[in-house]
Motif scaffolding. Sequence first.
Motif, PDB file in Angstrom:
ATOM      1  N   LYS A 138       0.827  -1.214   0.000  1.00 21.82           N
ATOM      2  CA  LYS A 138       0.000   0.000   0.000  1.00 21.82           C
ATOM      3  C   LYS A 138       0.859   1.262   0.000  1.00 21.82           C
ATOM      4  O   LYS A 138       0.496   2.278  -0.608  1.00 21.82           O
ATOM      5  N   GLN A 139       1.998   1.194   0.679  1.00 17.68           N
ATOM      6  CA  GLN A 139       2.887   2.354   0.711  1.00 17.68           C
ATOM      7  C   GLN A 139       3.499   2.602  -0.670  1.00 17.68           C
ATOM      8  O   GLN A 139       3.609   3.744  -1.122  1.00 17.68           O
ATOM      9  N   LEU A 140       3.875   1.539  -1.362  1.00 17.90           N
ATOM     10  CA  LEU A 140       4.437   1.687  -2.703  1.00 17.90           C
ATOM     11  C   LEU A 140       3.369   2.174  -3.678  1.00 17.90           C
ATOM     12  O   LEU A 140       3.645   3.012  -4.549  1.00 17.90           O
ATOM     13  N   LYS A 141       2.158   1.656  -3.519  1.00 18.19           N
ATOM     14  CA  LYS A 141       1.059   2.105  -4.376  1.00 18.19           C
ATOM     15  C   LYS A 141       0.791   3.591  -4.163  1.00 18.19           C
ATOM     16  O   LYS A 141       0.547   4.340  -5.132  1.00 18.19           O
ATOM     17  N   ALA A 142       0.843   4.044  -2.912  1.00 16.67           N
ATOM     18  CA  ALA A 142       0.617   5.462  -2.624  1.00 16.67           C
ATOM     19  C   ALA A 142       1.703   6.322  -3.272  1.00 16.67           C
ATOM     20  O   ALA A 142       1.421   7.415  -3.786  1.00 16.67           O
ATOM     21  N   LEU A 143       2.943   5.851  -3.271  1.00 12.60           N
ATOM     22  CA  LEU A 143       4.019   6.592  -3.924  1.00 12.60           C
ATOM     23  C   LEU A 143       3.778   6.667  -5.429  1.00 12.60           C
ATOM     24  O   LEU A 143       4.004   7.708  -6.055  1.00 12.60           O
ATOM     25  N   ALA A 144       3.330   5.563  -6.008  1.00 13.14           N
ATOM     26  CA  ALA A 144       3.055   5.562  -7.452  1.00 13.14           C
ATOM     27  C   ALA A 144       1.928   6.532  -7.783  1.00 13.14           C
ATOM     28  O   ALA A 144       2.001   7.277  -8.775  1.00 13.14           O
ATOM     29  N   GLU A 145       0.893   6.549  -6.967  1.00 15.92           N
ATOM     30  CA  GLU A 145      -0.226   7.463  -7.226  1.00 15.92           C
ATOM     31  C   GLU A 145       0.200   8.920  -7.067  1.00 15.92           C
ATOM     32  O   GLU A 145      -0.185   9.784  -7.869  1.00 15.92           O
ATOM     33  N   SER A 175       3.088  10.113  -7.578  1.00 17.38           N
ATOM     34  CA  SER A 175       4.004  10.498  -8.664  1.00 17.38           C
ATOM     35  C   SER A 175       3.268  10.913  -9.932  1.00 17.38           C
ATOM     36  O   SER A 175       3.863  11.525 -10.823  1.00 17.38           O
ATOM     37  N   GLN A 176       1.985  10.590 -10.022  1.00 20.99           N
ATOM     38  CA  GLN A 176       1.220  10.985 -11.207  1.00 20.99           C
ATOM     39  C   GLN A 176       1.185  12.502 -11.375  1.00 20.99           C
ATOM     40  O   GLN A 176       0.960  13.008 -12.473  1.00 20.99           O
ATOM     41  N   HIS A 177       1.405  13.209 -10.279  1.00 19.66           N
ATOM     42  CA  HIS A 177       1.356  14.675 -10.313  1.00 19.66           C
ATOM     43  C   HIS A 177       2.751  15.284 -10.195  1.00 19.66           C
ATOM     44  O   HIS A 177       2.871  16.476  -9.883  1.00 19.66           O
ATOM     45  N   ASP A 178       3.782  14.495 -10.439  1.00 19.78           N
ATOM     46  CA  ASP A 178       5.147  15.004 -10.299  1.00 19.78           C
ATOM     47  C   ASP A 178       5.407  16.111 -11.314  1.00 19.78           C
ATOM     48  O   ASP A 178       5.124  15.941 -12.515  1.00 19.78           O
ATOM     49  N   ASP A 181       8.052  17.118 -12.682  1.00 14.71           N
ATOM     50  CA  ASP A 181       9.033  16.758 -13.713  1.00 14.71           C
ATOM     51  C   ASP A 181       8.585  15.558 -14.540  1.00 14.71           C
ATOM     52  O   ASP A 181       9.340  15.084 -15.396  1.00 14.71           O
ATOM     53  N   GLY A 182       7.392  15.049 -14.250  1.00 14.65           N
ATOM     54  CA  GLY A 182       6.929  13.880 -14.985  1.00 14.65           C
ATOM     55  C   GLY A 182       7.592  12.592 -14.565  1.00 14.65           C
ATOM     56  O   GLY A 182       7.597  11.611 -15.333  1.00 14.65           O
ATOM     57  N   ALA A 183       8.159  12.557 -13.358  1.00 12.76           N
ATOM     58  CA  ALA A 183       8.810  11.341 -12.852  1.00 12.76           C
ATOM     59  C   ALA A 183       7.737  10.404 -12.303  1.00 12.76           C
ATOM     60  O   ALA A 183       7.588  10.214 -11.098  1.00 12.76           O
ATOM     61  N   VAL A 184       6.986   9.819 -13.211  1.00  8.12           N
ATOM     62  CA  VAL A 184       5.833   8.991 -12.854  1.00  8.12           C
ATOM     63  C   VAL A 184       6.297   7.545 -12.686  1.00  8.12           C
ATOM     64  O   VAL A 184       6.737   6.911 -13.653  1.00  8.12           O
ATOM     65  N   GLY A 185       6.176   7.035 -11.487  1.00  6.08           N
ATOM     66  CA  GLY A 185       6.577   5.664 -11.227  1.00  6.08           C
ATOM     67  C   GLY A 185       5.398   4.710 -11.302  1.00  6.08           C
ATOM     68  O   GLY A 185       4.237   5.108 -11.177  1.00  6.08           O
ATOM     69  N   LYS A 186       5.702   3.440 -11.518  1.00  4.75           N
ATOM     70  CA  LYS A 186       4.648   2.428 -11.531  1.00  4.75           C
ATOM     71  C   LYS A 186       5.150   1.158 -10.852  1.00  4.75           C
ATOM     72  O   LYS A 186       6.357   0.881 -10.802  1.00  4.75           O
ATOM     73  N   LEU A 187       4.207   0.402 -10.321  1.00  2.09           N
ATOM     74  CA  LEU A 187       4.530  -0.860  -9.675  1.00  2.09           C
ATOM     75  C   LEU A 187       4.925  -1.893 -10.728  1.00  2.09           C
ATOM     76  O   LEU A 187       4.300  -1.978 -11.796  1.00  2.09           O
ATOM     77  N   GLN A 188       5.959  -2.680 -10.411  1.00  2.00           N
ATOM     78  CA  GLN A 188       6.233  -3.858 -11.225  1.00  2.00           C
ATOM     79  C   GLN A 188       5.288  -4.964 -10.761  1.00  2.00           C
ATOM     80  O   GLN A 188       5.132  -5.196  -9.559  1.00  2.00           O
ATOM     81  N   LEU A 189       4.628  -5.629 -11.673  1.00  2.00           N
ATOM     82  CA  LEU A 189       3.678  -6.690 -11.359  1.00  2.00           C
ATOM     83  C   LEU A 189       4.128  -7.975 -12.032  1.00  2.00           C
ATOM     84  O   LEU A 189       4.351  -8.005 -13.250  1.00  2.00           O
ATOM     85  N   LEU A 205      24.929  11.493 -14.588  1.00  3.23           N
ATOM     86  CA  LEU A 205      24.910  12.058 -15.932  1.00  3.23           C
ATOM     87  C   LEU A 205      24.236  11.134 -16.946  1.00  3.23           C
ATOM     88  O   LEU A 205      23.801  11.605 -18.018  1.00  3.23           O
ATOM     89  N   TRP A 206      24.144   9.857 -16.660  1.00  6.68           N
ATOM     90  CA  TRP A 206      23.456   8.930 -17.556  1.00  6.68           C
ATOM     91  C   TRP A 206      21.948   9.011 -17.413  1.00  6.68           C
ATOM     92  O   TRP A 206      21.211   8.451 -18.230  1.00  6.68           O
ATOM     93  N   HIS A 207      21.445   9.667 -16.375  1.00  9.16           N
ATOM     94  CA  HIS A 207      19.996   9.730 -16.167  1.00  9.16           C
ATOM     95  C   HIS A 207      19.329  10.478 -17.327  1.00  9.16           C
ATOM     96  O   HIS A 207      19.686  11.618 -17.648  1.00  9.16           O
ATOM     97  N   GLY A 208      18.376   9.825 -17.944  1.00  9.23           N
ATOM     98  CA  GLY A 208      17.565  10.462 -18.978  1.00  9.23           C
ATOM     99  C   GLY A 208      16.102  10.226 -18.672  1.00  9.23           C
ATOM    100  O   GLY A 208      15.737   9.852 -17.554  1.00  9.23           O
ATOM    101  N   GLY A 209      15.241  10.413 -19.650  1.00 12.69           N
ATOM    102  CA  GLY A 209      13.830  10.155 -19.444  1.00 12.69           C
ATOM    103  C   GLY A 209      13.288  10.918 -18.251  1.00 12.69           C
ATOM    104  O   GLY A 209      13.430  12.139 -18.144  1.00 12.69           O
ATOM    105  N   GLN A 210      12.673  10.201 -17.312  1.00 12.57           N
ATOM    106  CA  GLN A 210      12.089  10.834 -16.141  1.00 12.57           C
ATOM    107  C   GLN A 210      13.136  11.385 -15.176  1.00 12.57           C
ATOM    108  O   GLN A 210      12.802  12.142 -14.271  1.00 12.57           O
ATOM    109  N   GLY A 211      14.387  11.011 -15.358  1.00 14.10           N
ATOM    110  CA  GLY A 211      15.459  11.547 -14.522  1.00 14.10           C
ATOM    111  C   GLY A 211      16.184  12.721 -15.147  1.00 14.10           C
ATOM    112  O   GLY A 211      17.115  13.275 -14.551  1.00 14.10           O
ATOM    113  N   ARG A 212      15.762  13.105 -16.344  1.00 14.26           N
ATOM    114  CA  ARG A 212      16.477  14.146 -17.086  1.00 14.26           C
ATOM    115  C   ARG A 212      16.464  15.490 -16.346  1.00 14.26           C
ATOM    116  O   ARG A 212      17.485  16.177 -16.278  1.00 14.26           O
TER     117      ARG A 212
END
Length: 785
Positions: free
Chosen positions: A497-504, A506-509, A511-519, A754-761
């Motif tokens: 539930k704590q990880l799910k709350a973090l993912a939810e 992040s939808q409003h981050d 910088d667009g750093a939107v995380g999702k659960l691995q299933l 320095l290698w961070h791209g995408g959501q880490g850019r």
Amino acid sequence: MSIRPALFAAVSWVCLAVAACSPGTAQIGDGPPPDNEPVVNGPDGYAELTWPEQQPTTHYTLPSGTLVTKVGGRTRDRHAREMPPKGDPMGGDNYMTFAAHYFERRTHDITIYDNPNPDPKKPGTRILTLVVRPQWWLYGTNFRGGYIGRRGEEPYLPMSVALYGDNGGMKQLPPGTLLKDQELKTPISNYDALPDNNSPSTYRDLNRPLADGEFVLVKQITRSPALNRELRVGDLYEFELGIFLDGTKGDELGRFNYYSDALVYRVGSPGIVPWYRGPCCDAPAIPWDSTPIPDSALAGGKLMTLQENTSGFPHISFMQASLNITGRNIQAFTEGRRLIHTSFFTGGHHEPGNPPVTAAMNKAGPRFQQASCIDCHVNNGKSSPALNTPLSTMVVLTADVDATGKLVPDSRFGGHLWQGVVNDGRTQYDGRNAVLKVTSYREIPGKYPDGTAYTLQEPIYSLTDRMGQALELPARMSVHTAPHMVGMGLLEAVPEKQLKALAEASQHDPDGAVGKLQLIPDPRSPSATRVGRFGWRGTASTVEEQVSGALNNDMGVTTSMFPTHNCSLAKDDVDCRNANSTTPEISNENVRLIVDYTSLLAVPPQRHFPGQQPLRNYAVDFGELVQDPDQSRLEAELAKMREDEAAERQLQERVAAGSVLFTQARCNACHVATLTTGTAHRYAELREQSIHPYTDLLLHDMGPELGDNYPQGVATGQEWRTAPLWSLGLLEHTNPGARFLHDGRARTIEEAILWHGGQGRASRDRFKAMSKEERGKLIDFVNSL
């Protein structure tokens, strides 16, 4: 491989979802469930982890008001503050090491009872009663309590690294007086009349273990030597045991004389306190006194954070149990450690003087990377690629695609490349199906906005067969390093539930750093879905799954969870298919021991917090320098100490500033500083801990620069689980030359950023926009974690 066709069709997209030293799922559903309860997905689409078998709590209050703390301990080679010999930083015995036979007769259970003093003449004072249940008979047990470091008339210097105010013995309860899980009525009214534990026996049968309640030691404590008064609530009391194993001296018993854990207890507050050495020489009453580590630096929480490394062996910091490990788990921890260090070809232990494990002999293979866990996780740390060297300490995942574009097993290699070759002096074991090397790096130059140049490296691979003939690279391939092992049990204990709350959230981050659960499918009940949290793409949901997968995929050892060899997915690997049997090659009991060990590895504290002292091999005995007629030696030593203290204070200021910059760059959007473990984990040590792993355990898109063509679970080839940052700065000690990121392409933490791209850019660009001084402070902070 014998895998049910319908099941393979249903889960082929995740059958190859394997991360570094994590499970292959080619045998999904084959193993028996751990209990008879069906696993059913909840309303969020996954099944939360539960632990029907929960160990009892270890810190509690009896109806009488007595405070109780239960911990375990082991023998130690030296005192906690004792450094290596000068000029030989890796030499001599050390507090952190595990001496030969460490898994035999060398652990003990300690219960601390904390009572108000019943003496009406001493109101407000307390009495501590220590109960020690050793695994084996002891004699002449030495109790050292109340660290003082110097005597009253001596200079304000650490005159001795093991000087305690109480240096006496212990009492022995009559056999059968106190049995397992019984509570002792304390304070002990007839304590003074109890016999001392003094004389050794003439003979002990080394094959007959202690019976329940046969040998129990006690110590009653009323005074603080440091404060020279009766104990009161809030006092810190440090103690250690001097241990002498009873029995006939010789190779079978091994070394008989030891020290033990230096434990610090705060009167009136259950639990052992993670501590560091306080100031040395500014006229404190006690130089290098045990001082509680601040909460902000308790990376593993109050129960699972190590004490400060005071003995100068940082390279084995990842191999330690917490000082709050319970007595019921400390023996399993040592036996699990033994298996981690065992070759599953020869049964031999990596450290000399230890007897082999016969149950592990001839279990590895036919395809393997290494024959023991410790060969990839050196010092429980991480693996890294070396130029023009087979990647036999890493994981190389392989696959092909069918006509519809779905991943299917690579016909040549199955799901992995195996590159292991082991020589034991008489026999060569060859587990290779191919050889992959980093032959060079593509240099990628860049510049910061301030004009500072940098160069990144992207690996270039070559593949050959066992004879050195060039082969085409697999159509799909992902290369992963083996990560360092600390804190895995704590990460397992974080509720979904704590990880799910973090993912939810992040939808409003911004910088667009939107995380999702691995299933991912549950390996024992594949119709159920679990939240993945281990491996570079979160492809294992539990420590057991991670351990069982590593045994199979990296060592070729089958378990009840993965009972057939993953290498038999390869079309032409007849040897591998012939090696499958109806019986797992390692028992559930031994898998559980490895899980116990892996789950209960403690996390080193964050370093360079305010007040921490520099750690350097000063004179072990200042008494010699004080008495030397030539005081120039003492003055030189003190001058060097002052210089080190000033440098440490400056570094602490840089780390504090770097923490602010880390947040300003919004690195913490993914590398979340604090998580809280749940209330219902199997191990009491892991429950309700506020931990600082610097991860959200979610998948994030890191851009095409870090991506590969190997999707796993619900992760695309560009998505990776946020790697925990705790203990990252210690890798230079545990694994000199360690490289970073999933495939080891980054030589430094700076390059990894320095290698961070995408959501880490966006965070990367903020880092790049900082001044050189600010970038250095941020890196100092990350190195301190």
